[in-house]
Design a protein around this motif. Structure first.
Motif, PDB file in Angstrom:
ATOM      1  N   ARG A   1       4.593  -0.430   2.889  1.00 39.34           N
ATOM      2  CA  ARG A   1       4.370  -1.373   3.989  1.00 39.34           C
ATOM      3  C   ARG A   1       3.389  -2.442   3.534  1.00 39.34           C
ATOM      4  N   TYR A   2       3.636  -3.656   4.006  1.00 39.60           N
ATOM      5  CA  TYR A   2       2.683  -4.734   3.783  1.00 39.60           C
ATOM      6  C   TYR A   2       1.454  -4.456   4.632  1.00 39.60           C
ATOM      7  N   GLN A   3       0.284  -4.740   4.107  1.00 44.11           N
ATOM      8  CA  GLN A   3      -0.935  -4.555   4.892  1.00 44.11           C
ATOM      9  C   GLN A   3      -0.985  -5.539   6.050  1.00 44.11           C
TER      10      GLN A   3
ATOM     11  N   ALA B   1       1.145   2.583   9.727  1.00 41.54           N
ATOM     12  CA  ALA B   1      -0.296   2.837   9.862  1.00 41.54           C
ATOM     13  C   ALA B   1      -0.697   2.572  11.301  1.00 41.54           C
TER      14      ALA B   1
ATOM     15  N   ALA C   1       0.823  -1.206   0.000  1.00 40.42           N
ATOM     16  CA  ALA C   1       0.000   0.000   0.000  1.00 40.42           C
ATOM     17  C   ALA C   1       0.856   1.254   0.000  1.00 40.42           C
TER      18      ALA C   1
ATOM     19  N   ARG D   1      -3.781   2.134  13.953  1.00 39.79           N
ATOM     20  CA  ARG D   1      -5.222   1.837  14.003  1.00 39.79           C
ATOM     21  C   ARG D   1      -5.883   2.683  15.071  1.00 39.79           C
TER      22      ARG D   1
ATOM     23  N   GLY E   1       2.281  -4.964   8.700  1.00 41.48           N
ATOM     24  CA  GLY E   1       2.847  -3.617   8.642  1.00 41.48           C
ATOM     25  C   GLY E   1       4.340  -3.520   8.420  1.00 41.48           C
TER      26      GLY E   1
END
Length: 117
Positions: A23-25, A112, A2, A114, A28
């Motif tokens: 980053r990988y979803q 990211a 992403a 949350r 992360g």
């Protein structure tokens, strides 16, 4: 991967590549992809996402897939100055994936966060 961005160019056995980080979803972890500078076609994915399987990597670190089709990419990527080898490895089946770090803190993609609900 992403929202990735280009952090440099590297000459590889497959031609000149733009180096994208994101980053990988799942998990992360940092994701590193190479795209042909002239073609825009994917050349390879340098990183391997071991975070969901318990790999311990810092916010600027990632596991490197150094086997199989990625072997010719390892030396040019490490000598580019974009990355540093931490000297650590993480297990991935029957192989050990080296842990590298993004050398320039400005190139580290944001993590990211949350929102609490």
């Amino acid at each position: 991967m992403a929202s990735s961005r280009v952090i440099g160019r590297v000459n590889t056995a497959f031609g000149e590549a733009l180096v994208y980080v994101g980053r990988y979803q799942a998990g992360g972890a940092v994701a590193v992809q190479l795209v042909g500078a002239d073609t825009g076609e994917p050349l390879g994915i340098l990183s391997t996402n071991l975070a969901p399987y318990g790999a311990r990597v810092g916010e600027a670190e990632f596991c490197v897939k150094v086997w199989s089709e990625n072997e010719p990419l390892v030396a040019p990527m490490l000598s580019s100055g974009l990355f540093e080898d931490t000297g650590r490895t993480e297990a991935s089946g029957f192989v050990a994936a080296p842990v590298w770090r993004i050398a320039n803190p400005l190139h580290v993609p944001p993590v990211a966060r949350r929102c609490a609900s």
